[in-house]
Scaffold this motif. Structure first.
Motif, PDB file in Angstrom:
ATOM      1  N   SER A   1      -2.533  47.319  31.461  1.00  0.00           N
ATOM      2  CA  SER A   1      -2.521  47.197  29.965  1.00  0.00           C
ATOM      3  C   SER A   1      -2.060  48.826  29.312  1.00  0.00           C
ATOM      4  O   SER A   1      -1.479  48.997  28.372  1.00  0.00           O
ATOM      5  N   SER A   2      -2.807  49.949  30.090  1.00  0.00           N
ATOM      6  CA  SER A   2      -2.820  51.062  29.525  1.00  0.00           C
ATOM      7  C   SER A   2      -1.193  51.669  29.921  1.00  0.00           C
ATOM      8  O   SER A   2      -0.729  52.499  29.022  1.00  0.00           O
ATOM      9  N   VAL A   3      -0.938  51.254  31.148  1.00  0.00           N
ATOM     10  CA  VAL A   3       0.514  51.760  31.606  1.00  0.00           C
ATOM     11  C   VAL A   3       1.752  51.425  30.687  1.00  0.00           C
ATOM     12  O   VAL A   3       2.494  52.108  30.388  1.00  0.00           O
ATOM     13  N   LEU A   4       1.425  49.881  30.265  1.00  0.00           N
ATOM     14  CA  LEU A   4       2.489  49.471  29.529  1.00  0.00           C
ATOM     15  C   LEU A   4       2.835  50.051  28.313  1.00  0.00           C
ATOM     16  O   LEU A   4       3.751  49.865  27.412  1.00  0.00           O
ATOM     17  N   ARG A   5       1.858  50.673  27.573  1.00  0.00           N
ATOM     18  CA  ARG A   5       1.563  51.408  26.252  1.00  0.00           C
ATOM     19  C   ARG A   5       2.333  52.836  26.248  1.00  0.00           C
ATOM     20  O   ARG A   5       2.443  53.358  25.147  1.00  0.00           O
ATOM     21  N   ILE A   6       2.467  53.291  27.585  1.00  0.00           N
ATOM     22  CA  ILE A   6       3.226  54.410  27.948  1.00  0.00           C
ATOM     23  C   ILE A   6       4.586  54.361  27.386  1.00  0.00           C
ATOM     24  O   ILE A   6       5.491  53.692  28.038  1.00  0.00           O
ATOM     25  N   PRO A   7       5.122  55.282  26.288  1.00  0.00           N
ATOM     26  CA  PRO A   7       6.322  55.054  25.869  1.00  0.00           C
ATOM     27  C   PRO A   7       7.697  55.423  27.076  1.00  0.00           C
ATOM     28  O   PRO A   7       8.723  54.609  26.948  1.00  0.00           O
ATOM     29  N   SER A   8       7.474  56.385  27.801  1.00  0.00           N
ATOM     30  CA  SER A   8       8.642  56.601  28.537  1.00  0.00           C
ATOM     31  C   SER A   8       8.565  56.009  29.969  1.00  0.00           C
ATOM     32  O   SER A   8       7.423  55.681  30.511  1.00  0.00           O
ATOM     33  N   SER A   9       9.817  55.564  30.679  1.00  0.00           N
ATOM     34  CA  SER A   9       9.695  55.060  32.095  1.00  0.00           C
ATOM     35  C   SER A   9       9.257  55.864  32.984  1.00  0.00           C
ATOM     36  O   SER A   9       8.745  55.487  34.029  1.00  0.00           O
ATOM     37  N   SER A  10       9.577  57.401  32.812  1.00  0.00           N
ATOM     38  CA  SER A  10       8.844  58.118  33.765  1.00  0.00           C
ATOM     39  C   SER A  10       7.542  58.340  33.865  1.00  0.00           C
ATOM     40  O   SER A  10       6.761  58.304  35.025  1.00  0.00           O
ATOM     41  N   GLY A  11       6.980  58.164  32.630  1.00  0.00           N
ATOM     42  CA  GLY A  11       5.580  58.327  32.718  1.00  0.00           C
ATOM     43  C   GLY A  11       4.932  57.024  33.077  1.00  0.00           C
ATOM     44  O   GLY A  11       3.792  57.390  33.827  1.00  0.00           O
ATOM     45  N   LYS A  12       5.536  55.744  33.126  1.00  0.00           N
ATOM     46  CA  LYS A  12       4.845  54.797  33.641  1.00  0.00           C
ATOM     47  C   LYS A  12       5.061  54.689  35.141  1.00  0.00           C
ATOM     48  O   LYS A  12       4.084  54.447  35.896  1.00  0.00           O
ATOM     49  N   TYR A  13       6.321  55.228  35.673  1.00  0.00           N
ATOM     50  CA  TYR A  13       6.304  55.497  37.193  1.00  0.00           C
ATOM     51  C   TYR A  13       5.421  56.341  37.692  1.00  0.00           C
ATOM     52  O   TYR A  13       4.821  56.184  38.795  1.00  0.00           O
ATOM     53  N   LYS A  14       5.257  57.219  37.200  1.00  0.00           N
ATOM     54  CA  LYS A  14       4.062  58.445  37.583  1.00  0.00           C
ATOM     55  C   LYS A  14       2.583  57.729  37.804  1.00  0.00           C
ATOM     56  O   LYS A  14       2.112  58.101  38.597  1.00  0.00           O
ATOM     57  N   ALA A  15       2.345  57.008  36.621  1.00  0.00           N
ATOM     58  CA  ALA A  15       1.280  56.297  36.577  1.00  0.00           C
ATOM     59  C   ALA A  15       0.956  55.333  37.782  1.00  0.00           C
ATOM     60  O   ALA A  15       0.015  55.241  38.343  1.00  0.00           O
ATOM     61  N   PHE A  16       2.078  54.428  37.772  1.00  0.00           N
ATOM     62  CA  PHE A  16       1.886  53.470  38.708  1.00  0.00           C
ATOM     63  C   PHE A  16       1.879  54.053  40.426  1.00  0.00           C
ATOM     64  O   PHE A  16       1.501  53.593  41.404  1.00  0.00           O
ATOM     65  N   SER A  17       2.461  55.268  40.525  1.00  0.00           N
ATOM     66  CA  SER A  17       2.806  55.833  41.635  1.00  0.00           C
ATOM     67  C   SER A  17       1.506  56.244  42.348  1.00  0.00           C
ATOM     68  O   SER A  17       1.285  56.452  43.531  1.00  0.00           O
ATOM     69  N   THR A  18       0.529  56.565  41.390  1.00  0.00           N
ATOM     70  CA  THR A  18      -0.959  57.211  41.878  1.00  0.00           C
ATOM     71  C   THR A  18      -1.619  55.941  42.338  1.00  0.00           C
ATOM     72  O   THR A  18      -2.597  56.323  43.253  1.00  0.00           O
ATOM     73  N   CYS A  19      -1.144  54.842  41.880  1.00  0.00           N
ATOM     74  CA  CYS A  19      -2.266  53.714  42.561  1.00  0.00           C
ATOM     75  C   CYS A  19      -1.250  52.887  43.576  1.00  0.00           C
ATOM     76  O   CYS A  19      -1.972  51.927  44.077  1.00  0.00           O
ATOM     77  N   GLY A  20       0.032  53.219  44.052  1.00  0.00           N
ATOM     78  CA  GLY A  20       0.629  52.794  44.874  1.00  0.00           C
ATOM     79  C   GLY A  20       0.119  52.213  46.397  1.00  0.00           C
ATOM     80  O   GLY A  20      -0.083  51.171  46.988  1.00  0.00           O
ATOM     81  N   SER A  21      -0.531  53.322  46.814  1.00  0.00           N
ATOM     82  CA  SER A  21      -1.126  53.494  48.288  1.00  0.00           C
ATOM     83  C   SER A  21      -2.272  52.659  48.288  1.00  0.00           C
ATOM     84  O   SER A  21      -2.406  51.669  49.238  1.00  0.00           O
ATOM     85  N   HIS A  22      -3.033  52.705  47.219  1.00  0.00           N
ATOM     86  CA  HIS A  22      -4.325  51.930  47.190  1.00  0.00           C
ATOM     87  C   HIS A  22      -3.892  50.515  46.892  1.00  0.00           C
ATOM     88  O   HIS A  22      -4.736  49.798  47.700  1.00  0.00           O
ATOM     89  N   LEU A  23      -3.043  50.055  46.123  1.00  0.00           N
ATOM     90  CA  LEU A  23      -2.717  48.766  45.905  1.00  0.00           C
ATOM     91  C   LEU A  23      -2.202  48.027  47.139  1.00  0.00           C
ATOM     92  O   LEU A  23      -2.375  46.961  47.621  1.00  0.00           O
ATOM     93  N   ALA A  24      -1.449  48.972  48.118  1.00  0.00           N
ATOM     94  CA  ALA A  24      -0.774  48.432  49.270  1.00  0.00           C
ATOM     95  C   ALA A  24      -2.001  47.968  50.358  1.00  0.00           C
ATOM     96  O   ALA A  24      -2.097  47.204  50.841  1.00  0.00           O
ATOM     97  N   VAL A  25      -3.036  49.173  50.425  1.00  0.00           N
ATOM     98  CA  VAL A  25      -4.051  48.747  51.114  1.00  0.00           C
ATOM     99  C   VAL A  25      -4.864  47.811  50.850  1.00  0.00           C
ATOM    100  O   VAL A  25      -5.376  46.893  51.531  1.00  0.00           O
TER     101      VAL A  25
END
Length: 319
Positions: free
Chosen positions: A233-257
């Motif tokens: 919900s918080s990431v979807l409110r970020i206007p730029s796509s690069s900001g969204k990617y950066k935010a999601f990338s910090t969760c990628g490893s944890h989400l995969a585990v």
């Protein structure tokens, strides 16, 4: 009389004090496959232990990684080392000695330690999801909220909760004084398998397993789902796509585990309810108990530049 009434009259009941050992399931009875299984299990065990030790070494030796996220990651790696060490050494010894026996005390001990560190993984993944939630949804207050005292408290709560769940399983197993068999249809002393050997009605055993499963599985998983709901919900409110990617990338490893951990756990449950083959269930359990702890350090290090840089600095200092 209570236990005799609920067990078939043809089954020879074994008192808890007279049961000296249980028999574990062998992954294969083919003698030609035993050396291959031994080499494969030993390789997976060494890779899992060394990979997690490298994560702990990198986090402890590099001041850049002295952050809450990597503090929880190092504790997860330590739990994974203990988790994989609970089952694989006994399997290797059984293959070498051509024996499937495990003493009653050894079975209870293995079950307790397995539950402790399995629950530790579960709780630490939940704590790490909360850490990512604070980092993304409250970035300006992250250092204040995730202070060292709170991080230590969260790890302590995870340890105490794991010990409590382990003792709860022990009390449940000790409550049933009679067993209808000594054959455990898995390669380690799994709590549900040991409970299935107890001489009690099916409704009681199912009620106990569902209650304990709700405490140990549903509550942490609910915390993870809630954290990621707030993150998305918080990431979807970020206007730029690069900001969204950066935010999601910090969760990628944890989400995969998380997906790997819970996906294999659900696979074990579905295999036990759908398949009647004990060896198929054992293969799914092998994925859950051995493969997942082995893959965790690779998932966290492959796309994590900070971990890779820390490992490279450790290597350079060693050389």
């Amino acid at each position: 009389f209570f236990f005799f009434k609920r067990c078939p009259s043809k089954i020879k009941l074994k008192n808890l004090t007279s049961v000296s050992e249980f028999h574990l399931l062998a992954l294969s009875e083919d003698p030609d496959l035993q050396p291959i299984l031994f080499g494969l299990l030993l390789s997976m065990y060494l890779v899992g232990v060394l990979g997690n030790l490298l994560i702990i070494l990198a986090v402890s030796s590099d001041s850049h990684l002295h952050t809450p996220m990597y503090f929880f990651l190092s504790n997860l790696s330590l739990a994974d080392i203990c988790f994989i060490s609970t089952t694989v050494p006994k399997m290797l010894m059984n293959i070498q000695t051509h024996s499937r026996a495990i003493s009653y005390v050894g079975c209870l001990t293995q079950m307790s330690i397995f539950i402790i560190f399995g629950c530790m993984d579960d709780m630490l993944l939940t704590v790490m999801a909360y850490d990512r939630f604070v980092a993304i949804c409250h970035p300006l207050q992250y250092s204040v909220i995730m202070n060292p005292r709170l991080c230590g408290f969260l790890v302590l709560v995870s340890v105490l909760f794991s010990l409590l769940e382990s003792q709860l399983h022990n009390l449940i197993v000790l409550h049933f004084a009679y067993f209808k068999d000594v054959e455990i249809f898995n390669f380690f002393c799994e709590a549900s398998q040991v409970l299935n050997l107890s001489c009690s009605d099916t409704f009681t055993k199912n009620a106990i397993m569902y209650f304990v499963g709700a405490i140990s599985g549903f509550l942490p998983l609910s915390g993870i789902f809630y954290s990621y709901y707030k993150i998305v919900s918080s990431v979807l409110r970020i206007p730029s796509s690069s900001g969204k990617y950066k935010a999601f990338s910090t969760c990628g490893s944890h989400l995969a585990v998380v997906c790997l951990f819970y996906g294999t756990a659900v696979g074990v449950y579905l295999a036990s309810t759908v398949s009647q083959s004990p060896r198929k269930i054992a293969v799914f359990s092998l994925m859950y108990a051995v493969v997942v702890p082995m893959l965790n350090p690779f998932i966290y290090s492959l796309r994590n530049r900070e971990i890779n840089n820390a490992l490279w600095r450790v290597h350079s200092r060693t050389v």
